[in-house]
Design an enzyme around this catalytic site. Structure first.
Site, PDB file in Angstrom:
ATOM      1  N   LYS A 269       0.861  -1.192   0.000  1.00  0.00           N
ATOM      2  CA  LYS A 269       0.000   0.000   0.000  1.00  0.00           C
ATOM      3  C   LYS A 269       0.886   1.227   0.000  1.00  0.00           C
ATOM      4  O   LYS A 269       1.830   1.327   0.814  1.00  0.00           O
ATOM      5  CB  LYS A 269      -0.880  -0.015   1.274  1.00  0.00           C
ATOM      6  CG  LYS A 269      -1.826   1.154   1.360  1.00  0.00           C
ATOM      7  CD  LYS A 269      -3.110   0.894   0.591  1.00  0.00           C
ATOM      8  CE  LYS A 269      -3.917   2.141   0.299  1.00  0.00           C
ATOM      9  NZ  LYS A 269      -3.510   2.814  -0.966  1.00  0.00           N
TER      10      LYS A 269
ATOM     11  N   GLN B 239       7.265   3.707   3.958  1.00  0.00           N
ATOM     12  CA  GLN B 239       5.842   3.364   4.005  1.00  0.00           C
ATOM     13  C   GLN B 239       5.593   2.104   4.864  1.00  0.00           C
ATOM     14  O   GLN B 239       4.545   1.988   5.496  1.00  0.00           O
ATOM     15  CB  GLN B 239       5.348   3.131   2.569  1.00  0.00           C
ATOM     16  CG  GLN B 239       3.848   3.258   2.384  1.00  0.00           C
ATOM     17  CD  GLN B 239       3.366   4.701   2.193  1.00  0.00           C
ATOM     18  OE1 GLN B 239       3.970   5.449   1.460  1.00  0.00           O
ATOM     19  NE2 GLN B 239       2.281   5.066   2.852  1.00  0.00           N
TER      20      GLN B 239
ATOM     21  N   LYS C  55       5.375   3.460   8.422  1.00  0.00           N
ATOM     22  CA  LYS C  55       4.211   4.336   8.561  1.00  0.00           C
ATOM     23  C   LYS C  55       2.933   3.510   8.605  1.00  0.00           C
ATOM     24  O   LYS C  55       2.077   3.694   9.467  1.00  0.00           O
ATOM     25  CB  LYS C  55       4.182   5.291   7.365  1.00  0.00           C
ATOM     26  CG  LYS C  55       3.087   6.330   7.420  1.00  0.00           C
ATOM     27  CD  LYS C  55       2.823   6.970   6.065  1.00  0.00           C
ATOM     28  CE  LYS C  55       4.054   7.594   5.449  1.00  0.00           C
ATOM     29  NZ  LYS C  55       3.706   8.467   4.289  1.00  0.00           N
TER      30      LYS C  55
ATOM     31  N   LYS D   6       5.355   1.663  -3.130  1.00  0.00           N
ATOM     32  CA  LYS D   6       5.304   3.002  -3.731  1.00  0.00           C
ATOM     33  C   LYS D   6       5.553   2.856  -5.220  1.00  0.00           C
ATOM     34  O   LYS D   6       6.214   1.903  -5.646  1.00  0.00           O
ATOM     35  CB  LYS D   6       6.402   3.901  -3.121  1.00  0.00           C
ATOM     36  CG  LYS D   6       6.124   5.378  -3.238  1.00  0.00           C
ATOM     37  CD  LYS D   6       5.240   5.860  -2.099  1.00  0.00           C
ATOM     38  CE  LYS D   6       4.781   7.265  -2.300  1.00  0.00           C
ATOM     39  NZ  LYS D   6       4.046   7.759  -1.108  1.00  0.00           N
TER      40      LYS D   6
ATOM     41  N   GLY E 273      -2.682   8.195  -4.357  1.00  0.00           N
ATOM     42  CA  GLY E 273      -2.032   9.398  -4.873  1.00  0.00           C
ATOM     43  C   GLY E 273      -0.776   9.779  -4.103  1.00  0.00           C
ATOM     44  O   GLY E 273      -0.486   9.254  -3.031  1.00  0.00           O
ATOM     45  N   ASP E 274      -0.028  10.676  -4.678  1.00  0.00           N
ATOM     46  CA  ASP E 274       1.137  11.312  -4.048  1.00  0.00           C
ATOM     47  C   ASP E 274       1.384  12.558  -4.906  1.00  0.00           C
ATOM     48  O   ASP E 274       0.465  13.036  -5.585  1.00  0.00           O
ATOM     49  CB  ASP E 274       2.340  10.355  -4.025  1.00  0.00           C
ATOM     50  CG  ASP E 274       3.460  10.828  -3.088  1.00  0.00           C
ATOM     51  OD1 ASP E 274       3.351  10.643  -1.877  1.00  0.00           O
ATOM     52  OD2 ASP E 274       4.448  11.433  -3.584  1.00  0.00           O
TER      53      ASP E 274
ATOM     54  N   THR F 239      -4.473  13.593   5.070  1.00  0.00           N
ATOM     55  CA  THR F 239      -3.052  13.742   5.413  1.00  0.00           C
ATOM     56  C   THR F 239      -2.838  15.067   6.141  1.00  0.00           C
ATOM     57  O   THR F 239      -2.184  15.118   7.192  1.00  0.00           O
ATOM     58  CB  THR F 239      -2.171  13.661   4.152  1.00  0.00           C
ATOM     59  OG1 THR F 239      -2.562  12.522   3.389  1.00  0.00           O
ATOM     60  CG2 THR F 239      -0.705  13.550   4.523  1.00  0.00           C
TER      61      THR F 239
ATOM     62  N   ASN G 150      -2.049  19.039  -2.053  1.00  0.00           N
ATOM     63  CA  ASN G 150      -3.057  18.360  -1.233  1.00  0.00           C
ATOM     64  C   ASN G 150      -2.742  18.459   0.264  1.00  0.00           C
ATOM     65  O   ASN G 150      -3.587  18.871   1.060  1.00  0.00           O
ATOM     66  CB  ASN G 150      -3.138  16.893  -1.686  1.00  0.00           C
ATOM     67  CG  ASN G 150      -4.032  16.081  -0.778  1.00  0.00           C
ATOM     68  OD1 ASN G 150      -3.567  15.447   0.164  1.00  0.00           O
ATOM     69  ND2 ASN G 150      -5.324  16.125  -1.022  1.00  0.00           N
TER      70      ASN G 150
ATOM     71  N   SER H 142      -6.908   5.787   3.637  1.00  0.00           N
ATOM     72  CA  SER H 142      -6.885   4.884   2.478  1.00  0.00           C
ATOM     73  C   SER H 142      -7.244   3.461   2.912  1.00  0.00           C
ATOM     74  O   SER H 142      -8.005   2.761   2.239  1.00  0.00           O
ATOM     75  CB  SER H 142      -5.495   4.857   1.847  1.00  0.00           C
ATOM     76  OG  SER H 142      -5.333   5.903   0.922  1.00  0.00           O
TER      77      SER H 142
HETATM   78  P1  NDP Z   1       0.842  17.700  -4.566  1.00  0.00           P
HETATM   79  O1  NDP Z   1       1.287  17.308  -5.911  1.00  0.00           O
HETATM   80  O2  NDP Z   1      -0.605  17.910  -4.311  1.00  0.00           O
HETATM   81  O3  NDP Z   1       1.593  19.038  -4.120  1.00  0.00           O
HETATM   82  C1  NDP Z   1       2.976  19.075  -4.043  1.00  0.00           C
HETATM   83  C2  NDP Z   1       3.403  20.468  -3.614  1.00  0.00           C
HETATM   84  O4  NDP Z   1       4.781  20.425  -3.288  1.00  0.00           O
HETATM   85  C3  NDP Z   1       3.238  21.502  -4.703  1.00  0.00           C
HETATM   86  O5  NDP Z   1       2.976  22.753  -4.131  1.00  0.00           O
HETATM   87  C4  NDP Z   1       4.591  21.466  -5.386  1.00  0.00           C
HETATM   88  O6  NDP Z   1       4.946  22.663  -6.041  1.00  0.00           O
HETATM   89  C5  NDP Z   1       5.514  21.236  -4.217  1.00  0.00           C
HETATM   90  N1  NDP Z   1       6.698  20.504  -4.691  1.00  0.00           N
HETATM   91  C6  NDP Z   1       6.722  19.284  -5.276  1.00  0.00           C
HETATM   92  N2  NDP Z   1       7.973  18.956  -5.638  1.00  0.00           N
HETATM   93  C7  NDP Z   1       8.738  19.987  -5.269  1.00  0.00           C
HETATM   94  C8  NDP Z   1      10.118  20.258  -5.369  1.00  0.00           C
HETATM   95  N3  NDP Z   1      10.968  19.363  -5.926  1.00  0.00           N
HETATM   96  N4  NDP Z   1      10.571  21.425  -4.860  1.00  0.00           N
HETATM   97  C9  NDP Z   1       9.705  22.329  -4.297  1.00  0.00           C
HETATM   98  N5  NDP Z   1       8.390  22.134  -4.194  1.00  0.00           N
HETATM   99  C10 NDP Z   1       7.910  20.981  -4.660  1.00  0.00           C
HETATM  100  O7  NDP Z   1       1.441  16.580  -3.567  1.00  0.00           O
HETATM  101  P2  NDP Z   1       1.000  16.217  -2.086  1.00  0.00           P
HETATM  102  O8  NDP Z   1       0.541  17.412  -1.355  1.00  0.00           O
HETATM  103  O9  NDP Z   1       0.119  15.022  -2.161  1.00  0.00           O
HETATM  104  O10 NDP Z   1       2.387  15.702  -1.473  1.00  0.00           O
HETATM  105  C11 NDP Z   1       3.277  16.565  -0.786  1.00  0.00           C
HETATM  106  C12 NDP Z   1       4.187  15.730   0.104  1.00  0.00           C
HETATM  107  O11 NDP Z   1       3.402  14.995   1.048  1.00  0.00           O
HETATM  108  C13 NDP Z   1       5.036  14.687  -0.627  1.00  0.00           C
HETATM  109  O12 NDP Z   1       6.252  14.532   0.063  1.00  0.00           O
HETATM  110  C14 NDP Z   1       4.213  13.406  -0.450  1.00  0.00           C
HETATM  111  O13 NDP Z   1       5.009  12.254  -0.554  1.00  0.00           O
HETATM  112  C15 NDP Z   1       3.699  13.608   0.965  1.00  0.00           C
HETATM  113  N6  NDP Z   1       2.518  12.842   1.344  1.00  0.00           N
HETATM  114  C16 NDP Z   1       1.376  12.883   0.595  1.00  0.00           C
HETATM  115  C17 NDP Z   1       0.270  12.173   1.003  1.00  0.00           C
HETATM  116  C18 NDP Z   1      -1.015  12.245   0.288  1.00  0.00           C
HETATM  117  O14 NDP Z   1      -1.987  11.643   0.773  1.00  0.00           O
HETATM  118  N7  NDP Z   1      -1.139  12.961  -0.819  1.00  0.00           N
HETATM  119  C19 NDP Z   1       0.307  11.306   2.191  1.00  0.00           C
HETATM  120  C20 NDP Z   1       1.538  11.407   2.957  1.00  0.00           C
HETATM  121  C21 NDP Z   1       2.593  12.130   2.508  1.00  0.00           C
HETATM  122  P3  NDP Z   1       5.005  22.716  -7.652  1.00  0.00           P
HETATM  123  O15 NDP Z   1       3.575  22.754  -8.091  1.00  0.00           O
HETATM  124  O16 NDP Z   1       5.766  23.951  -7.943  1.00  0.00           O
HETATM  125  O17 NDP Z   1       5.731  21.470  -8.100  1.00  0.00           O
HETATM  126  O1  2IT Z   2       3.012   8.868   1.436  1.00  0.00           O
HETATM  127  C1  2IT Z   2       1.867   8.428   1.644  1.00  0.00           C
HETATM  128  O2  2IT Z   2       1.554   7.895   2.709  1.00  0.00           O
HETATM  129  C2  2IT Z   2       0.890   8.567   0.559  1.00  0.00           C
HETATM  130  N1  2IT Z   2       1.212   9.133  -0.482  1.00  0.00           N
HETATM  131  C3  2IT Z   2      -0.485   7.989   0.719  1.00  0.00           C
HETATM  132  C4  2IT Z   2      -0.498   6.529   0.395  1.00  0.00           C
HETATM  133  C5  2IT Z   2      -1.856   5.875   0.363  1.00  0.00           C
HETATM  134  O3  2IT Z   2      -1.872   4.691   0.021  1.00  0.00           O
HETATM  135  O4  2IT Z   2      -2.870   6.501   0.680  1.00  0.00           O
END
Ligand code: NDP
Ligand code: 2IT
Length: 454
Positions: free
Chosen positions: A101, A122, A125, A137, A176-177, A220, A251, A387
């Protein structure tokens, strides 16, 4: 012979050097993966030396080797009719306590090192959530930025045309991520359903019309703030009134900001990879809605038209004076220098919404200076936890209310905090990193031993 993972040492420190030496030799050119394993292994090895069965069964050595890494060509046609070729991956790391997952990331930086670091973290976590999910992943070096909806659709369909054979509701359940949200999950789910002729819970983060869970989108970010609130309460404090730096505008960042505002904290910043927006009096609900609308249109923060905030091109949020920091963008966004500035400006806590946003020397600095450090494995586990609840609802063919799911999220984050306290207590203070690593490790390790060697 470090290469074969055969380390003999009578103390955790020497064992760790040999262990890391072997890991680097076997996984050359994968710095993010090395970094994630370094952080986990140095906190785990003292515990493993106190509990020799884990050492004898070589559990850590087995855990750092993914069950399998799948890599494949993704070929699609852009709007000009040109053929484009990307690389897709799924790292199936560990299914000891449940189906693999973890999310899918679409970003040009994606490679095997990044997906292995994410898949490895993961495992811990997912175990911390107490729910039956293993670690995985995946993703692609595809860059969704600037692509039309139809290009994204064709890419997602091509990606799933290969991925479908490796996933399934009891095998591996992606979500998603970065770069993968509701739009991408919907296109991939549609393609999976077409190919296998089955409607099942193969992906999470689905639309509410077709099996998605309420609160998954928010989980998240909300979970991160619930975790931070638990930590602050444990110290007799709260997040109310605190000046907060949030990075990212995706997100995780959006719903972290929303929950902070609801709790009476001041959100001073959000950012994207081009720059930072600064709200000197704290962001309002209306300003957050404007950011959300902008992002829904896939625009840049620099395009925000609001005179009450300032935009700083090419900067990160960490130089601004604040009480708490919530990195919610990406890996390695806080280095040692950023940590020093945060501390010198009075920051008392850093909570990781993103995965591995702090470099290891930054974490050491925060610990050495008494800044609370809430590690990603614990702090951002709310997303994958919901999830897993989406998987439960799909199996039951039921859908729980928003209130029900939110209450479950609060309770899961409370329990994760309690686990960190149980395993992380060191001389009267809590090391949340050690607590999360050990707390996440024990259940997986015990199950691996129970299954016997294979
Ligand atoms: P999104 O794609 O929704 O948003 C990512 C954000 O981070 C954007 O604002 C983006 O800016 C910025 N970003 C991405 N890459 C870079 C970079 N190399 N340098 C600077 N800014 C960057 O992703 P999420 O919000 O889903 O994910 C954000 C973080 O949270 C990640 O580390 C992800 O692994 C983690 N995460 C996500 C979960 C989820 O449920 N979605 C769960 C747990 C962790 P720009 O548009 O300019 O690229
Ligand atoms: O980093 C994370 O925990 C996620 N991107 C969410 C993974 C999931 O299966 O919901």
């Amino acid at each position: 012979m470090a290469h074969d993972f055969f380390c003999i040492a009578d103390n955790p420190h020497d064992y760790h050097s040999c262990f890391m030496d072997g890991l680097k030799k076997r996984n050359p050119g994968q710095p993010e993966f090395h970094q994630a394993v370094e952080e986990v292994s140095r906190t785990l090895l003292p515990f493993i030396f106190d509990n020799k069965k884990y050492l004898e069964h070589k559990v850590l050595e087995r855990m750092v080797e993914p069950d399998r890494v799948i890599s494949f060509r993704v070929c699609w046609e852009d709007d000009n009719g040109d053929i484009r070729v990307n690389r897709g991956f799924r790292v199936q790391f560990n299914n000891t306590i449940g189906p693999y997952k973890g999310g899918l990331r679409f970003h040009p930086s994606v490679n095997e090192s990044i997906l292995k670091f994410l898949g490895f973290e993961q495992i811990f976590k997912n175990s911390l959530t107490s729910l039956p999910i293993g670690g995985g992943k995946g993703g692609s070096n595809f860059n969704p930025r600037g692509k039309s909806d139809r290009e994204v659709m064709r890419f997602c369909q091509a990606f799933m045309t290969e991925l479908y054979r490796h996933v399934g509701p009891d095998t591996d359940v992606p979500a998603g991520d970065i770069g993968v949200g509701a739009r991408e999950i919907s296109y991939m789910f549609g393609q999976y359903k077409r190919i296998v002729n089955q409607f099942n819970g193969v992906l999470t983060g689905k639309g509410l019309e077709f099996g998605g869970s309420k609160i998954r989108t928010e989980a998240t970010g909300y979970g991160l703030i619930y975790f931070a609130e638990n930590v602050m309460n444990h110290k007799g404090d709260s997040v109310e009134g605190k000046r907060c730096l949030v990075s990212g505008a995706g997100n995780v960042a959006q719903y972290a900001a929303e929950k902070l505002i609801q709790k009476g904290a001041k959100v001073l910043t959000m950012s994207d990879s081009n720059g930072t927006i600064y709200f000197k009096d704290g962001m309002t609900v209306d300003q957050l809605a404007a950011v959300q609308q902008l992002k829904a249109q896939r625009k840049r923060l620099s395009e925000l038209d609001d005179e009450s905030m300032s935009y700083h091109a090419g900067t990160k949020p960490w130089d601004i004076e604040a009480d708490l920091a919530f990195p919610c963008a990406t890996q390695n966004e806080i280095d040692l220098e950023n940590a020093e500035v945060l501390f010198k400006n009075g920051c008392i806590g850093v909570f990781e919404g993103a995965n591995m946003p702090c470099k290891n020397d930054a974490i050491d600095y925060l610990h050495d200076n008494g800044v609370i450090f809430g590690p990603a494995k614990a702090a951002n586990a709310g997303g994958v936890a919901i999830s897993a609840l989406e998987m439960s609802q799909n199996s039951l063919r039921m859908s729980w209310t928003r209130e029900d799911v939110d209450e479950k999220l609060r309770s899961i984050m409370r329990d994760i905090h309690a686990t960190c306290v149980t395993y992380g207590e060191q001389n009267g203070h809590i090391n949340y990193l050690a607590g999360a690593n050990i707390g996440g490790f024990v259940k997986v390790a015990d199950a691996m031993i129970a299954y016997g060697t294979a």
